[in-house]
Design a protein around this motif. Structure first.
Motif, PDB file in Angstrom:
ATOM      1  N   VAL A   1       1.155  -1.074  -0.117  1.00  0.00           N
ATOM      2  CA  VAL A   1      -0.061  -0.270  -0.260  1.00  0.00           C
ATOM      3  C   VAL A   1       1.169   1.142   0.196  1.00  0.00           C
ATOM      4  CG1 VAL A   1      -1.866   0.897   1.354  1.00  0.00           C
ATOM      5  CG2 VAL A   1      -1.886  -1.233   1.037  1.00  0.00           C
TER       6      VAL A   1
ATOM      7  N   LEU B   1      -4.528   0.723  -5.932  1.00  0.00           N
ATOM      8  CA  LEU B   1      -5.796   0.798  -4.883  1.00  0.00           C
ATOM      9  C   LEU B   1      -7.342   0.414  -5.842  1.00  0.00           C
ATOM     10  CD1 LEU B   1      -3.978   2.516  -1.944  1.00  0.00           C
ATOM     11  CD2 LEU B   1      -4.724   0.302  -2.127  1.00  0.00           C
TER      12      LEU B   1
ATOM     13  N   GLY C   1     -10.286   1.438  -3.900  1.00  0.00           N
ATOM     14  CA  GLY C   1     -10.880   1.987  -2.575  1.00  0.00           C
ATOM     15  C   GLY C   1     -10.246   1.242  -1.250  1.00  0.00           C
ATOM     16  N   GLU C   2     -10.460   0.150  -0.795  1.00  0.00           N
ATOM     17  CA  GLU C   2      -9.821  -0.495   0.460  1.00  0.00           C
ATOM     18  C   GLU C   2      -9.102  -1.695  -0.073  1.00  0.00           C
ATOM     19  OE1 GLU C   2      -9.750   0.207   3.794  1.00  0.00           O
ATOM     20  OE2 GLU C   2     -10.356   1.967   2.932  1.00  0.00           O
ATOM     21  N   ASN C   3      -8.917  -2.023  -1.098  1.00  0.00           N
ATOM     22  CA  ASN C   3      -8.820  -3.183  -2.087  1.00  0.00           C
ATOM     23  C   ASN C   3      -7.404  -3.072  -2.857  1.00  0.00           C
ATOM     24  OD1 ASN C   3     -11.311  -5.043  -0.560  1.00  0.00           O
ATOM     25  ND2 ASN C   3     -11.748  -3.960  -2.719  1.00  0.00           N
TER      26      ASN C   3
END
Length: 195
Positions: free
Chosen positions: A132, A156, A158-160
């Motif tokens: 990340v 990325l 969103g959160e994924n």
């Protein structure tokens, strides 16, 4: 806790002996015996298995394990590493066109299978936080070289974390940071493909 029990026993003996008078002859030795039972706990060090061992121990990776064996990559992925493996689950392999897995597991498909599997491996140990951070530091996408030789792009959504392969297909990382003695595994929901 054991020390507390021993101290309580010693204190009890002192209190009990204060109320009693005993005569002893100077020639007789005075001895005090305390039988304290001790427990010993054996500590067994459990070693984290290597990448192959972790995959073998997880039923969600049985197709991957069969593929690694067919490609004769067990020794490679059991080596020192470290490696980061983006491991397709059984469901990920199930998304391939019907008959693809059976074809890939045949001896004559070993080179193709080896290329696909090593395309899921990056040299080095990259935890989810590292991935990340690399994506954010590189304006939203990070390109990594695979052991196979071609690149994958991590982004990325969103959160994924999403992996884009050389053919433009994508896969989502669905489980992160599965520790192994020679690296780390991140489970993915779709098999990624080299050119």
């Amino acid at each position: 806790m054991k020390r507390t029990i021993v101290m309580m026993l010693a204190a009890g003996l002192i209190v009990a002996s204060c109320g009693e008078k005993k005569e002893t002859k100077a020639t007789e030795p005075v001895t005090t015996e305390t039988n304290v039972e001790t427990e010993t706990t054996e500590v067994t060090e459990v070693e984290t298995p290597n990448i192959v061992g972790v995959a073998v121990g997880n039923e969600n990776f049985s197709t991957l394990v069969a593929a690694v064996k067919a490609a004769e990559l067990v020794d490679t992925l059991s080596g020192d590493g470290p490696f980061t493996v983006f491991a397709p689950t059984n469901d990920a392999f199930g998304k391939l066109p019907e008959g693809t897995i059976d074809t890939l597991l045949k001896p004559e498909s070993k080179a193709t299978l080896t290329g696909i599997l090593t395309y899921h491996v990056v040299a080095g140990k990259f935890m989810a936080a590292d991935v990340v951070e690399a994506i954010k530091a590189n304006n939203g996408s990070f390109t990594a070289d695979t052991v196979q030789g071609e690149k994958i792009t991590l982004m990325l959504d969103g959160e994924n974390v999403v992996i884009k392969d050389a053919k433009g297909g994508t896969s989502v990382i669905i489980m992160t940071d599965v520790a192994a003695s020679n690296g780390v595994i991140h489970a993915i929901d779709t098999v990624i493909m080299p050119k």
